[in-house]
Design a protein around this motif. Structure first.
Motif, PDB file in Angstrom:
ATOM      1  N   GLY A 259       0.919  -1.157  -0.075  1.00 19.80           N
ATOM      2  CA  GLY A 259      -0.048   0.064  -0.256  1.00 19.80           C
ATOM      3  C   GLY A 259       0.650   1.353  -0.020  1.00 19.80           C
ATOM      4  N   LEU A 260       1.871   1.284   0.761  1.00 17.77           N
ATOM      5  CA  LEU A 260       2.796   2.393   0.784  1.00 17.77           C
ATOM      6  C   LEU A 260       3.317   2.509  -0.420  1.00 17.77           C
ATOM      7  CD1 LEU A 260       4.075   2.453   4.552  1.00 17.77           C
ATOM      8  CD2 LEU A 260       2.407   4.073   3.398  1.00 17.77           C
ATOM      9  N   LYS A 261       3.975   1.428  -0.730  1.00 18.23           N
ATOM     10  CA  LYS A 261       4.720   1.518  -2.206  1.00 18.23           C
ATOM     11  C   LYS A 261       3.769   2.108  -3.347  1.00 18.23           C
ATOM     12  CE  LYS A 261       7.230  -1.069  -5.541  1.00 18.23           C
ATOM     13  NZ  LYS A 261       6.544  -0.452  -6.827  1.00 18.23           N
ATOM     14  N   ALA A 262       2.613   1.796  -3.346  1.00 16.81           N
ATOM     15  CA  ALA A 262       1.774   2.454  -4.443  1.00 16.81           C
ATOM     16  C   ALA A 262       1.345   3.993  -4.302  1.00 16.81           C
ATOM     17  CB  ALA A 262       0.345   1.642  -4.291  1.00 16.81           C
ATOM     18  N   LEU A 263       1.390   4.301  -2.702  1.00 17.46           N
ATOM     19  CA  LEU A 263       1.171   5.800  -2.508  1.00 17.46           C
ATOM     20  C   LEU A 263       2.455   6.292  -2.806  1.00 17.46           C
ATOM     21  CD1 LEU A 263      -0.713   7.443  -1.312  1.00 17.46           C
ATOM     22  CD2 LEU A 263       0.155   7.294   0.890  1.00 17.46           C
ATOM     23  N   ASP A 265       4.520   5.682  -5.350  1.00 22.36           N
ATOM     24  CA  ASP A 265       4.658   5.910  -6.906  1.00 22.36           C
ATOM     25  C   ASP A 265       3.762   7.125  -7.262  1.00 22.36           C
ATOM     26  OD1 ASP A 265       6.385   3.835  -6.891  1.00 22.36           O
ATOM     27  OD2 ASP A 265       4.656   2.196  -7.204  1.00 22.36           O
ATOM     28  N   ILE A 266       2.526   7.028  -6.640  1.00 17.22           N
ATOM     29  CA  ILE A 266       1.596   8.030  -7.316  1.00 17.22           C
ATOM     30  C   ILE A 266       1.892   9.518  -6.738  1.00 17.22           C
ATOM     31  CG2 ILE A 266      -0.060   8.178  -5.618  1.00 17.22           C
ATOM     32  CD1 ILE A 266      -2.156   7.710  -7.740  1.00 17.22           C
ATOM     33  N   SER A 267       2.802   9.421  -5.882  1.00 15.78           N
ATOM     34  CA  SER A 267       3.389  10.862  -5.328  1.00 15.78           C
ATOM     35  C   SER A 267       4.330  11.359  -6.085  1.00 15.78           C
ATOM     36  CB  SER A 267       3.780  10.819  -3.857  1.00 15.78           C
ATOM     37  OG  SER A 267       5.059  10.074  -3.581  1.00 15.78           O
ATOM     38  N   GLY A 268       4.898  10.538  -7.049  1.00 10.94           N
ATOM     39  CA  GLY A 268       6.160  10.992  -7.974  1.00 10.94           C
ATOM     40  C   GLY A 268       7.326  10.744  -7.305  1.00 10.94           C
ATOM     41  N   ARG A 269       7.394   9.936  -6.294  1.00 11.59           N
ATOM     42  CA  ARG A 269       8.617   9.760  -5.319  1.00 11.59           C
ATOM     43  C   ARG A 269       8.643   8.364  -4.832  1.00 11.59           C
ATOM     44  NH1 ARG A 269      12.149  13.554  -1.250  1.00 11.59           N
ATOM     45  NH2 ARG A 269      14.034  12.277  -1.137  1.00 11.59           N
ATOM     46  N   VAL A 279       5.992  13.636   5.756  1.00 12.69           N
ATOM     47  CA  VAL A 279       4.994  14.559   6.584  1.00 12.69           C
ATOM     48  C   VAL A 279       4.228  15.111   4.941  1.00 12.69           C
ATOM     49  CG1 VAL A 279       4.903  16.546   7.611  1.00 12.69           C
ATOM     50  CG2 VAL A 279       6.392  14.525   8.833  1.00 12.69           C
ATOM     51  N   PHE A 280       5.102  15.552   4.250  1.00 11.72           N
ATOM     52  CA  PHE A 280       4.582  16.405   3.189  1.00 11.72           C
ATOM     53  C   PHE A 280       4.074  15.449   1.872  1.00 11.72           C
ATOM     54  CE2 PHE A 280       7.183  19.404   5.405  1.00 11.72           C
ATOM     55  CZ  PHE A 280       6.205  20.559   5.617  1.00 11.72           C
ATOM     56  N   ALA A 281       4.550  14.524   1.648  1.00 11.97           N
ATOM     57  CA  ALA A 281       4.009  13.653   0.483  1.00 11.97           C
ATOM     58  C   ALA A 281       2.920  12.469   0.850  1.00 11.97           C
ATOM     59  CB  ALA A 281       5.352  13.089  -0.228  1.00 11.97           C
ATOM     60  N   GLN A 313      -6.529   1.877  -4.992  1.00 13.43           N
ATOM     61  CA  GLN A 313      -6.791   2.710  -3.664  1.00 13.43           C
ATOM     62  C   GLN A 313      -6.016   3.925  -3.683  1.00 13.43           C
ATOM     63  OE1 GLN A 313      -9.877   1.204  -2.591  1.00 13.43           O
ATOM     64  NE2 GLN A 313      -9.044   2.128  -0.852  1.00 13.43           N
ATOM     65  N   SER A 314      -4.858   3.796  -3.987  1.00 17.39           N
ATOM     66  CA  SER A 314      -3.889   4.777  -4.062  1.00 17.39           C
ATOM     67  C   SER A 314      -4.178   6.303  -4.958  1.00 17.39           C
ATOM     68  CB  SER A 314      -2.196   4.677  -4.384  1.00 17.39           C
ATOM     69  OG  SER A 314      -2.129   4.311  -5.430  1.00 17.39           O
ATOM     70  N   LEU A 315      -4.662   5.745  -6.028  1.00 16.96           N
ATOM     71  CA  LEU A 315      -5.341   6.568  -7.108  1.00 16.96           C
ATOM     72  C   LEU A 315      -6.234   7.276  -6.599  1.00 16.96           C
ATOM     73  CD1 LEU A 315      -5.325   7.872  -9.821  1.00 16.96           C
ATOM     74  CD2 LEU A 315      -6.682   5.993 -10.675  1.00 16.96           C
ATOM     75  N   PHE A 316      -7.525   6.394  -5.888  1.00 16.72           N
ATOM     76  CA  PHE A 316      -8.611   7.208  -5.289  1.00 16.72           C
ATOM     77  C   PHE A 316      -8.252   8.199  -4.263  1.00 16.72           C
ATOM     78  CE2 PHE A 316     -11.876   6.854  -2.067  1.00 16.72           C
ATOM     79  CZ  PHE A 316     -13.194   7.504  -3.037  1.00 16.72           C
TER      80      PHE A 316
END
Length: 567
Positions: A259-263, A265-269, A279-281, A313-316
């Motif tokens: 789950g965190l890996k997907a998040l 990836d979608i955060s761009g880093r 904290v910020f991403a 889920q991360s996209l949503f």
């Protein structure tokens, strides 16, 4: 806003010189370590190389033996267990950890997050009724429950047991739960009092593994979740939190949960995260689920064991975060307009603002933004189910919780800690609350606390800043409360070339001191100094030393925190 520069005392000269010699480091860096309570080689070794073996025995926590016994009984009898948690980052990571861990031992388990908008914070009657209707006999509550005595008493009448895993301050009476794990309870001998809620859940899992002779990997696999909670909940990064954050970052950057890996990836880093990056991403995206819709969405992502589902889920959640940004920007603008239109609010020592249409899920962010703007204790309220509900934020050094305690008779409920809190109030009491809150704060806060301060570790010259100097600083991470990145001050600095503004608020400039190396520098929010800095006029700067990576090129960079041209 002008800031106070507060420079730490130098400390014992002999201790600093001895430590510098033992570690083969600059005296200024040894002074930084002494400021952090490190005065010997052994202490420095433990600080620079945090060890999981140095975590405290979880059974030192009051009621841990009772909690484990009740869980073992539930598992043996195939009782239905409900994992219950708050809707913020700490709560959702706590639930994800406990649910994932105990799912390995039973299928008779579910999780429950209250609806922020319908149920509010903490244990809800709705949640207890859900447990009863679905035959749950044990609720493990994480990041909440310590002040839910009436609700837990109600659960007892229905034959439902509670285990509370909380890190907030208890009230005068503890709930009638089977076990209460909270280092802040007065009778708890646990040596570290500042774990996050997810940290308490981690200790529960650790204790279960110790009791049942299970390998440490069974609970250490959740270190990345614990680290995210530490970063988001702004707990002190010392003692156990430093160990957990250090190893949690290692896991996040090498082998994060799906789950965190997907998040990421979608955060761009997807690599080289620090606590600040989390904290910020990551934290705002996880929080957005509970702010804009339901925090169940965040838990679903965090417990995913399939890449595709985690990506969905991360996209949503990312879309919800985009909506959150728009909402909090609009509400912040409205709140600032309310304050500007009311002269009496400008001259107070507190800010209390209310509007019935504001989104309950983002007013905590708005309270933080208003605190940054006016730098005073702040409460932002909105309407919810016939009551006013809100979030409060404090300034450094002022105990917000104590101030709210002085208003307790005017509040339906409140909870939190010295820096942040949530509260509920009857509409007819908002005037009385605003007056009382102002009176309490005005009579106890000092003028110094109403001016933001920059804590400076020590004075250095630019010729001390080398690659080795920066590498030592990097090893002091992870940085956070009680272990901030070292801040240095240098005098008689001048600009090389002309500074220029990046975006609308930030300042890029090159700095030198006499014949030293020129350092590229960035001053976030310091664009006002573009025209004030003159080539031949010396000034002082305080800053942190960082490594800036751009297109695979690494350079030392100064992150300017403040400038003083009045030398």
């Amino acid at each position: 806003m002008k800031k106070r520069w507060v420079q730490a005392e130098k400390g014992n000269k002999e201790t600093i010189e001895s430590l510098a010699q033992q570690l083969n480091i600059d005296n200024s860096l040894a002074q930084v370590l002494v400021h952090r309570g490190i005065s010997s080689f052994d202490q420095a070794r433990d600080y620079f190389r945090p060890q999981m073996a140095h975590l405290h025995d979880p059974f030192l926590m009051k009621d841990m033996d009772k909690a484990i016994l009740r869980i073992e009984t539930a598992l043996k009898n195939n009782e239905k267990i409900l994992i219950y948690g708050d809707y913020d980052v700490d709560g959702t990571t706590s639930v994800a950890l406990a649910y994932s861990f105990f799912t390995a031992f039973t299928t008779a388990i579910e999780y429950y997050i209250p609806d922020r908008h319908k149920e509010g914070y903490g244990i809800s009657t709705t949640g207890i009724d859900y447990a009863k209707e679905n035959s749950f006999s044990l609720i493990i509550a994480l990041d909440c429950g310590i002040k839910s005595g009436e609700k837990i008493a109600y659960a007892n009448t229905l034959g439902i047991d509670f285990i509370i895993c909380d890190h907030h301050l208890p009230g005068e009476e503890l709930p009638m739960a089977v076990a209460i794990l909270d280092p802040k309870r007065s009778d708890c001998p646990y040596p570290f009092k500042e774990l996050a809620g997810c940290g308490i859940g981690f200790k529960l899992a650790q204790a279960y593994c110790i009791k049942n002779d299970l390998p440490a990997e069974r609970y250490e696999q959740y270190l990345d979740l614990v680290m995210v909670s530490i970063a988001a909940d702004i707990v002190p990064v010392e003692d156990e939190n430093r160990i957990l954050a250090y190893h949690g970052l290692v896991k996040l950057n090498t082998n994060p949960c799906i789950g965190l890996k997907a998040l990421m990836d979608i955060s761009g880093r997807n690599k080289d995260y620090s606590l600040t990056d989390v904290v910020f991403a990551l934290a705002p995206r996880i929080n957005a689920a509970g702010r804009m819709d339901h925090a169940n969405q965040a838990v679903k992502m965090l417990i995913c064991d399939e890449d595709l589902l985690a990506q969905e889920q991360s996209l949503f959640i990312n879309l919800q975060n985009t909506e959150r940004k728009t909402s909090d920007q609009n509400i912040t603008a409205e709140a600032l307009a309310l304050i500007d239109e009311c002269e009496i609010l400008i001259n107070k020592k507190t800010t209390v603002v209310y509007h019935e249409s504001w989104n309950k899920g983002v007013i905590g962010i708005v309270a933080s933004r208003l605190t940054e703007k006016y730098y005073r204790p702040t409460v932002v309220l909105t309407e919810s189910n016939g009551l006013l509900t809100g979030s409060a934020r404090s300034v450094a050094g002022f105990d917000l919780y104590e101030a709210l305690l002085g208003c307790e008779d005017l509040l339906v409920q409140f909870g939190g800690h010295k820096f942040a809190a949530g509260l509920t109030i009857k509409p007819e009491n908002i005037g009385s609350f605003s007056e009382r809150f102002e009176q309490i704060v005005a009579s106890t806060i000092t003028d110094d606390l109403l001016c933001p301060e920059i804590n400076i570790d020590t004075e250095i010259n630019f010729d001390q800043i080398t690659s080795k100097f920066q590498r030592i600083i990097a090893q002091m991470a992870p940085f956070g409360p009680h272990n901030p990145a070292p801040v240095f001050v240098t005098h008689n600095v001048s600009i090389a070339g002309r500074p220029y503004v990046v975006g609308t608020k930030h300042l890029k400039l090159n700095l030198k001191q006499q014949n030293s190396v020129i350092f590229e520098s960035i001053g976030f929010g310091l664009a006002e100094y573009e025209k004030l800095l003159q080539p031949n006029r010396p000034f002082s700067v305080c800053y942190t030393v960082e490594e800036n990576v751009w297109k695979d090129q690494k350079k030392l960079q100064l992150n300017i925190k403040a400038i003083n041209i009045d030398n």
